[in-house]
Design a protein around this motif. Sequence first.
Motif, PDB file in Angstrom:
ATOM      1  N   THR A  40      12.967  -7.542   7.827  1.00  0.00           N
ATOM      2  CA  THR A  40      11.757  -7.687   7.023  1.00  0.00           C
ATOM      3  C   THR A  40      11.720  -9.051   6.341  1.00  0.00           C
ATOM      4  O   THR A  40      12.731  -9.741   6.247  1.00  0.00           O
ATOM      5  N   TYR A  49       3.739  -9.085  -0.229  1.00  0.00           N
ATOM      6  CA  TYR A  49       3.791  -8.193   0.917  1.00  0.00           C
ATOM      7  C   TYR A  49       5.220  -8.148   1.440  1.00  0.00           C
ATOM      8  O   TYR A  49       5.948  -9.125   1.346  1.00  0.00           O
ATOM      9  N   ILE A  50       5.587  -7.020   2.037  1.00  0.00           N
ATOM     10  CA  ILE A  50       6.791  -6.940   2.852  1.00  0.00           C
ATOM     11  C   ILE A  50       6.299  -6.674   4.265  1.00  0.00           C
ATOM     12  O   ILE A  50       5.491  -5.759   4.489  1.00  0.00           O
ATOM     13  N   TYR A  87       0.535 -10.900   7.453  1.00  0.00           N
ATOM     14  CA  TYR A  87       0.471 -10.171   6.180  1.00  0.00           C
ATOM     15  C   TYR A  87      -0.893  -9.521   5.986  1.00  0.00           C
ATOM     16  O   TYR A  87      -1.014  -8.498   5.325  1.00  0.00           O
ATOM     17  N   ALA A 119      -1.088  -5.883   6.563  1.00  0.00           N
ATOM     18  CA  ALA A 119      -0.248  -5.018   5.725  1.00  0.00           C
ATOM     19  C   ALA A 119      -0.926  -4.749   4.378  1.00  0.00           C
ATOM     20  O   ALA A 119      -1.892  -5.410   4.009  1.00  0.00           O
ATOM     21  N   ASN A 120      -0.391  -3.793   3.657  1.00  0.00           N
ATOM     22  CA  ASN A 120      -0.838  -3.516   2.292  1.00  0.00           C
ATOM     23  C   ASN A 120       0.097  -4.213   1.323  1.00  0.00           C
ATOM     24  O   ASN A 120       1.315  -4.140   1.486  1.00  0.00           O
ATOM     25  N   ILE A 173       2.460  -4.832  -1.861  1.00  0.00           N
ATOM     26  CA  ILE A 173       3.258  -3.965  -2.731  1.00  0.00           C
ATOM     27  C   ILE A 173       3.065  -4.347  -4.194  1.00  0.00           C
ATOM     28  O   ILE A 173       3.464  -3.615  -5.091  1.00  0.00           O
ATOM     29  N   THR A 200       3.980  -0.963  -5.906  1.00  0.00           N
ATOM     30  CA  THR A 200       4.635   0.107  -5.168  1.00  0.00           C
ATOM     31  C   THR A 200       6.132  -0.146  -5.220  1.00  0.00           C
ATOM     32  O   THR A 200       6.581  -1.256  -4.922  1.00  0.00           O
ATOM     33  N   TRP A 247       9.138   0.343   0.093  1.00  0.00           N
ATOM     34  CA  TRP A 247       8.434  -0.024   1.322  1.00  0.00           C
ATOM     35  C   TRP A 247       9.154   0.606   2.493  1.00  0.00           C
ATOM     36  O   TRP A 247      10.385   0.660   2.522  1.00  0.00           O
ATOM     37  N   GLN A 248       8.371   1.097   3.449  1.00  0.00           N
ATOM     38  CA  GLN A 248       8.907   1.598   4.701  1.00  0.00           C
ATOM     39  C   GLN A 248       7.818   1.476   5.756  1.00  0.00           C
ATOM     40  O   GLN A 248       6.644   1.320   5.420  1.00  0.00           O
ATOM     41  N   SER A 249       8.222   1.512   7.012  1.00  0.00           N
ATOM     42  CA  SER A 249       7.261   1.329   8.094  1.00  0.00           C
ATOM     43  C   SER A 249       7.729   2.063   9.342  1.00  0.00           C
ATOM     44  O   SER A 249       8.936   2.166   9.590  1.00  0.00           O
TER      45      SER A 249
END
Length: 94
Positions: free
Chosen positions: A5, A25-26, A33, A36-37, A39, A71, A74-76
């Motif tokens: 990441t 972002y992560i 980016y 992505a959402n 964090i 948040t 983070w995970q994906s």
Amino acid sequence: MKKKTAAIHVVKNCGATTGFAHQIYIVVPGTKYADANPIFVADKVDNLAVAWLGERALEISYDSARIFNFTNFWQSSEVDNFEYVIKVTLREGT
């Protein structure tokens, strides 16, 4: 070893009557980016710093900020099918 990441800090100009928005972002390396959402989203930010404390720990520190979104993990599905979790912490007062 290839990193799974990356953290990205984006500063957006929100227009003449507003300040700058800071977004963190992560993402998986090679991912945009914008897909992505964030964090972390804030404005009126002083002395923002982003630091990896380990492979699965990210710290966001600042002296002052008006935080709109945060948040703490983070995970994906793209990284070990949601099993790779990054802990995200905030620290006020750098």
